[in-house]
Structure formats: structure tokens, C-alpha cells
Design a protein around this motif. Structure first.
Motif, PDB file in Angstrom:
ATOM      1  N   ALA A   1       0.800  -1.227   0.000  1.00 14.34           N
ATOM      2  CA  ALA A   1       0.000   0.000   0.000  1.00 14.34           C
ATOM      3  C   ALA A   1       0.833   1.279   0.000  1.00 14.34           C
ATOM      4  N   ARG A   2       2.163   1.166   0.102  1.00 13.81           N
ATOM      5  CA  ARG A   2       3.009   2.363   0.072  1.00 13.81           C
ATOM      6  C   ARG A   2       3.659   2.571  -1.297  1.00 13.81           C
ATOM      7  N   VAL A   3       3.196   1.845  -2.306  1.00  9.66           N
ATOM      8  CA  VAL A   3       3.797   1.930  -3.631  1.00  9.66           C
ATOM      9  C   VAL A   3       3.634   3.326  -4.250  1.00  9.66           C
ATOM     10  N   LEU A   4       2.626   4.084  -3.826  1.00  4.93           N
ATOM     11  CA  LEU A   4       2.428   5.425  -4.371  1.00  4.93           C
ATOM     12  C   LEU A   4       3.503   6.402  -3.920  1.00  4.93           C
ATOM     13  N   TRP A   5       4.340   5.994  -2.994  1.00  4.26           N
ATOM     14  CA  TRP A   5       5.444   6.836  -2.513  1.00  4.26           C
ATOM     15  C   TRP A   5       6.685   6.685  -3.392  1.00  4.26           C
ATOM     16  N   VAL A   6       6.705   5.668  -4.252  1.00  4.03           N
ATOM     17  CA  VAL A   6       7.909   5.360  -5.023  1.00  4.03           C
ATOM     18  C   VAL A   6       8.270   6.492  -5.977  1.00  4.03           C
ATOM     19  N   ARG A   7       7.347   6.885  -6.834  1.00  2.00           N
ATOM     20  CA  ARG A   7       7.661   7.881  -7.866  1.00  2.00           C
ATOM     21  C   ARG A   7       8.047   9.235  -7.276  1.00  2.00           C
ATOM     22  N   PRO A   8       7.260   9.801  -6.328  1.00  2.00           N
ATOM     23  CA  PRO A   8       7.679  11.085  -5.751  1.00  2.00           C
ATOM     24  C   PRO A   8       8.997  10.994  -4.986  1.00  2.00           C
ATOM     25  N   SER A   9       9.282   9.832  -4.400  1.00  2.00           N
ATOM     26  CA  SER A   9      10.537   9.663  -3.665  1.00  2.00           C
ATOM     27  C   SER A   9      11.728   9.664  -4.616  1.00  2.00           C
ATOM     28  N   VAL A  10      11.576   8.983  -5.741  1.00  2.00           N
ATOM     29  CA  VAL A  10      12.651   8.970  -6.736  1.00  2.00           C
ATOM     30  C   VAL A  10      12.928  10.383  -7.228  1.00  2.00           C
ATOM     31  N   SER A  11      11.875  11.131  -7.478  1.00  2.00           N
ATOM     32  CA  SER A  11      12.032  12.514  -7.939  1.00  2.00           C
ATOM     33  C   SER A  11      12.726  13.380  -6.887  1.00  2.00           C
ATOM     34  N   TYR A  12      12.261  13.276  -5.637  1.00  2.00           N
ATOM     35  CA  TYR A  12      12.838  14.069  -4.547  1.00  2.00           C
ATOM     36  C   TYR A  12      14.309  13.724  -4.337  1.00  2.00           C
ATOM     37  N   LEU A  13      14.617  12.427  -4.275  1.00  2.00           N
ATOM     38  CA  LEU A  13      15.973  11.990  -3.971  1.00  2.00           C
ATOM     39  C   LEU A  13      16.921  12.192  -5.150  1.00  2.00           C
ATOM     40  N   THR A  14      16.386  12.203  -6.367  1.00  2.00           N
ATOM     41  CA  THR A  14      17.217  12.514  -7.527  1.00  2.00           C
ATOM     42  C   THR A  14      17.805  13.917  -7.389  1.00  2.00           C
ATOM     43  N   ASN A  15      16.985  14.849  -6.941  1.00  2.00           N
ATOM     44  CA  ASN A  15      17.459  16.221  -6.727  1.00  2.00           C
ATOM     45  C   ASN A  15      18.451  16.284  -5.570  1.00  2.00           C
ATOM     46  N   TYR A  16      18.168  15.520  -4.517  1.00  2.00           N
ATOM     47  CA  TYR A  16      19.037  15.582  -3.328  1.00  2.00           C
ATOM     48  C   TYR A  16      20.404  14.952  -3.586  1.00  2.00           C
ATOM     49  N   LEU A  17      20.430  13.830  -4.285  1.00  2.00           N
ATOM     50  CA  LEU A  17      21.674  13.073  -4.440  1.00  2.00           C
ATOM     51  C   LEU A  17      22.717  13.796  -5.284  1.00  2.00           C
ATOM     52  N   GLN A  18      22.293  14.668  -6.153  1.00  2.00           N
ATOM     53  CA  GLN A  18      23.238  15.387  -7.003  1.00  2.00           C
ATOM     54  C   GLN A  18      24.166  16.256  -6.154  1.00  2.00           C
ATOM     55  N   GLY A  19      25.441  15.909  -6.177  1.00  2.00           N
ATOM     56  CA  GLY A  19      26.433  16.648  -5.402  1.00  2.00           C
ATOM     57  C   GLY A  19      26.425  16.359  -3.917  1.00  2.00           C
ATOM     58  N   SER A  20      25.726  15.320  -3.480  1.00  2.00           N
ATOM     59  CA  SER A  20      25.606  15.013  -2.045  1.00  2.00           C
ATOM     60  C   SER A  20      26.804  14.259  -1.488  1.00  2.00           C
ATOM     61  N   GLY A  21      27.572  13.625  -2.349  1.00  2.00           N
ATOM     62  CA  GLY A  21      28.686  12.802  -1.879  1.00  2.00           C
ATOM     63  C   GLY A  21      28.264  11.431  -1.389  1.00  2.00           C
ATOM     64  N   ILE A  22      26.995  11.083  -1.595  1.00  2.00           N
ATOM     65  CA  ILE A  22      26.492   9.767  -1.175  1.00  2.00           C
ATOM     66  C   ILE A  22      26.743   8.755  -2.282  1.00  2.00           C
ATOM     67  N   ASP A  23      27.396   7.638  -1.936  1.00  2.00           N
ATOM     68  CA  ASP A  23      27.645   6.598  -2.932  1.00  2.00           C
ATOM     69  C   ASP A  23      27.014   5.260  -2.569  1.00  2.00           C
ATOM     70  N   THR A  24      26.286   5.221  -1.454  1.00  2.00           N
ATOM     71  CA  THR A  24      25.632   3.983  -1.018  1.00  2.00           C
ATOM     72  C   THR A  24      24.226   4.287  -0.514  1.00  2.00           C
ATOM     73  N   ILE A  25      23.268   3.493  -0.964  1.00  2.00           N
ATOM     74  CA  ILE A  25      21.865   3.630  -0.549  1.00  2.00           C
ATOM     75  C   ILE A  25      21.406   2.316   0.066  1.00  2.00           C
ATOM     76  N   ILE A  26      20.643   2.420   1.147  1.00  2.00           N
ATOM     77  CA  ILE A  26      20.042   1.237   1.778  1.00  2.00           C
ATOM     78  C   ILE A  26      18.533   1.413   1.782  1.00  2.00           C
ATOM     79  N   THR A  27      17.824   0.403   1.331  1.00  2.00           N
ATOM     80  CA  THR A  27      16.361   0.380   1.465  1.00  2.00           C
ATOM     81  C   THR A  27      15.996  -0.772   2.391  1.00  2.00           C
ATOM     82  N   THR A  28      15.003  -0.563   3.234  1.00  4.46           N
ATOM     83  CA  THR A  28      14.595  -1.618   4.159  1.00  4.46           C
ATOM     84  C   THR A  28      13.097  -1.874   4.053  1.00  4.46           C
ATOM     85  N   GLY A  29      12.722  -3.130   3.972  1.00  5.95           N
ATOM     86  CA  GLY A  29      11.323  -3.514   3.874  1.00  5.95           C
ATOM     87  C   GLY A  29      11.033  -4.721   4.738  1.00  5.95           C
ATOM     88  N   PRO A  30       9.755  -4.936   5.064  1.00  6.50           N
ATOM     89  CA  PRO A  30       8.590  -4.247   4.528  1.00  6.50           C
ATOM     90  C   PRO A  30       8.464  -2.799   5.033  1.00  6.50           C
TER      91      PRO A  30
END
Length: 427
Positions: free
Chosen positions: A116-145
Motif C-alpha cells: 500500500a506504500r507503492v504510491l510513494w515510489v515515484r515522488p521519492s525517486v524525484s525528490y531523492l534525484t534532486n538531493y543526491l546530485q552533489g551530495s557525496g552519497i555513494d551507497t543507498i540502503i532500502t529496508t522492507g517491509p
């Protein structure tokens, strides 16, 4: 200091077991040279709230938030009670489900894949795409469920070429409640395809049990690492033990976790032993399904029940330490052999004996045995269960009921965070 982005749905003020794992990892990662940056929903619909957990979040931790559309919020307009139960994993027995409950489960299983949280995927990708640029982050962790969060990691890996670690607190298509979602054949296949895609795209998989590791290794050649849940040193004042012979279950008591051999054993002991009848109390702390309460009533045990409902994490820890014996129950199914409930580790650290009831081959049976923290019984071992209750009651009457645990340090949150940090430094 290495920066790591952690994408999680559950975060304070969320209560319940889902929040503990990454709350504690984030707490201790800086000690090992890792700076965690946490991404969470801004307006989530959490089934359980525990404001006290906020104290474990450092002021120095960077928290990113973005709005989420929650179908459970819509559903609560029609039935707030049913929505809260289903969102917290309490699914009524199929034979007793109302038409509304059946409809809600069908919509949850077939309209929102993987969850039921699948509707968060697209806006999250958009938000984090902007954040990651120049952030110096090279590792991402996702945790589920919710496993939909892994879809965020998969897309960000594709866009940025970052290392992506997928953490599975529970399995995906083999988790117990998956069969209860009234999935169509096409929906089942979509779940399985998504699961395979995630497992074969992530750079590293983290799981919480050896059985899940073996299961996933049949689906992917990517490295799978076991980092279990654990316990923390909780600043809770020590109090005297309960005067009654309390058998305490802490956490959600789901319909499928209805140990009738326990109710039968307790009912017989109440009838056979006048002292047991006088001293016994069953403490239920957390959400309890109606099916469990009905079984307790049918076995004549209602008068012995202290149903405390949901309490804060600190209160739950206090009750663990006060209780005479702690009860841990898992569903009697091959699919649940991999489940090692997070509360097991807090149980073990409480220095109270544990009675575990679960399926043959359960991973948590080995942990109870090797740490010398209690007794594990299968659903077919009623006499063994009854004997354990008799033995613990005799020790209680002799004022000598305690455990002598061994090897618990390996499950401390700091030690587990050290394992995680080593894995991150290799990525």
C-alpha cells in the motif's frame, strides 16, 4: 566520514517492531565512521505510535522527509477499525471475514503491488534525484517491509550508479500474511517478478535469518548477508518481579499465532494444581486478535488474563523484566521458519526464561537453545510444553526462577552495527 542514505518507512513516532532495527543502526553508525542520512515519509499513517522513541534520534542526524499518499488513510473513511487492524498485520480468519474485510484485503493485495506504500515510489525517486546530485552519497540502503521501498533503491541505482543494499526485515512472497491477501494469479506473478528483480539488481542483500538467506540464494547470485535483529541496553529502572506467576506475551498476537496447545496446557494445570490456579496470570501486552481471545475464553482462562493493550517501548521493556516467564509464539508454517521475532533478543536480555512455540525447524529455536535462555516447543509437543510450565512454576515457588544466558553479546545493537559498518565500508 562515509555518507549512507537510508530509506525507511517506519521511523519515530512509529511504534512497534518495524522501527527498532534502523533506529538503532542509525544511532550507532557514527561510532564506526558512517554518517547516516535518513529518508522517511512526512505524513505517514502509522498503526502504532510511540513518542518516547524520539529520544533515540540524535539531533545531529539528517532527516529528509517527503509527502506520501496513504491508501490506508482513504480506507479509514469506511472503516477505521478494520483499516488499523489490517495495516498492523492483524488479518481475521478467512471463515470469519466480513464482506468489507474481504474487499479491503482484495484491494490491498491486487490494486497496490507490492504494497500500500507503492504510491510513494515515484515522488521519492524525484525528490531523492534532486538531493543526491552533489551530495557525496555513494551507497543507498532500502529496508522492507514495505517492500515497495526497494523499488526506490532500484531506480536510484539505475540513475546514479550508486551501490544499493536491500535489507529484508521479513521475506517478501513467502511471508505468512501474503497468502491472506486474496491475490489473483497475475498479482502473485507480479510480486514474484518484482522480488526477483530486486534480488538480482541490488549489489548486496541483508536478511535477518539463515533460512531467508538460503531461500534468497535460490533466487539470486548476489551476496546475501545475515545481520539479525538485536537488543539494546535500555535505561529502564529495575523493579521487583511480579508476585504472581506471570506468563507474558509482548507484541501483536495474530490470529495465526494461536497456540491452542498452550491454552490446553494452562487449562489443565489450573484444574490439576490449586497453587497454580491461585498464582497464575496471563499478561497480554500489545494488539490481540479476537480469535486468540476467543480461544482463551473457550479454555476457561479469561479470569486469569491481564490484557494491557499497546504500551510504549520503555513500558514493554519494564514489563519484560518484571514478568516471571516470557512467551514467544510464531505461526505453525514452513513459511515462518525464517522468522526470528525482534522481541526475542530483548526477551533474552531481560534475564527472564522464554517459552518459544513455533514450527519445526524454526531459526529462533536454535538461538534460544544456544544462548540457554529458555525452552522451544513445536505445536505437536504439548507434553513438553506442559512440563516446561510445571518446571518454571516449581522454580518460581522455590524463589529460584531465573536463567543463566550465554553468548548474548553477539546480538547487542552495537555489535550488529559494527557488522553493518564493515559491510558498508566494503561497498
Amino acid at each position: 566520514m562515509k555518507k549512507v542514505l537510508i530509506i525507511t518507512y517506519y521511523w519515530p513516532p512509529a511504534g512497534g517492531p518495524g522501527v527498532q532495527r534502523w533506529l538503532k543502526f542509525v544511532k550507532y553508525l557514527p561510532e564506526y565512521g558512517i554518517e547516516p542520512i535518513v529518508y522517511i515519509p512526512k505524513n505517514p499513517t502509522y498503526p502504532l505510535i510511540d513518542e518516547e522513541l524520539q529520544k533515540d534520534v540524535s539531533y545531529n542526524t539528517t532527516i529528509l522527509k517527503n509527502n506520501i499518499i496513504e491508501p490506508y488513510g482513504w480506507a479509514s473513511v469506511f472503516s477505521k477499525k478494520n483499516t488499523k487492524k489490517i495495516s498492523s498485520g492483524i488479518i481475521p480468519d478467512k471463515k470469519k471475514q466480513s464482506v468489507l474485510q474481504k474487499l479491503m484485503l482484495w484491494i490491498r493485495g491486487n490494486m497496490f503491488i507490492p504494497d500500500a506504500r507503492v504510491l510513494w515510489v515515484r515522488p521519492s525517486v524525484s525528490y531523492l534525484t534532486n538531493y543526491l546530485q552533489g551530495s557525496g552519497i555513494d551507497t543507498i540502503i532500502t529496508t522492507g517491509p514495505p517492500h515497495s521501498l526497494h523499488l526506490i533503491g532500484m531506480e536510484l541505482q539505475k540513475r546514479f550508479g550508486v551501490k544499493w543494499i536491500a535489507d529484508f526485515r521479513d521475506p517478501w512472497t513467502t511471508i505468512g500474511y501474503h497468502k491472506e491477501l486474496r491475490l489473483s494469479e497475475s498479482s502473485q506473478q507480479r510480486h514474484k517478478k518484482m522480488e526477483r528483480d530486486v534480488l538480482n539488481t541490488a549489489d548486496t542483500i541483508i536478511v535477518t535469518s539463515p533460512t531467508t538467506k538460503a531461500e534468497f540464494e535460490q533466487l539470486t547470485d548476489k551476496p546475501v548477508t545475515v545481520i539479525t535483529n538485536g537488543y539494546d541496553v535500555e535505561p529502564v529502572a529495575k523493579e521487583p518481579l511480579d508476585e504472581k506467576f506471570t506468563l507474558a506475551h509482548i507484541g501483536s498476537f495474530l490470529s495465526e499465532r494461536n497456540p491452542k496447545i498452550l491454552w490446553e496446557s494452562l487449562s489443565e494445570l489450573v484444574k490439576e494444581d490449586a497453587e497454580f490456579k491461585d498464582k497464575f496470570e496471563l499478561k497480554l501486552i500489545g494488539a490481540v486478535s479476537q480469535e486468540v481471545l476467543t480461544s482463551i475464553e473457550q479454555h476457561g482462562l479469561t479470569d486469569y488474563v491481564n490484557n494491557m493493550g499497546y504500551v510504549s517501548h520503555s513500558e514493554a521493556v519494564k514489563q519484560q523484566r518484571k514478568s516471571q516467564v516470557l512467551l514467544l509464539v510464531e505461526i505453525d508454517s514452513l513459511d515462518t521458519r525464517c522468522i526470528i521475532p525482534g522481541k526475542l533478543f530483548e526477551y533474552m536480555a531481560s534475564e527472564r526464561p522464554v517459552i518459544g512455540v513455533g514450527p519445526q525447524g524454526a531459526d529462533f529455536a536454535d538461538i534460544i537453545k544456544t544462548t540457554n535462555t529458555g525452552v522451544f516447543v513445536e505445536y505437536t509437543e504439548k507434553e513438553k510444553l506442559k512440563d516446561a510450565l510445571k518446571s518454571y512454576f516449581a522454580q518460581y515457588m522455590g524463589e529460584g526462577l531465573k536463567v543463566h544466558a550465554i553468548g548474548l553479546q553477539q546480538y547487542s545493537r552495537r555489535n550488529l552495527t559494527n557488522q553493518l559498518a564493515n559491510l558498508l565500508k566494503q561497498s
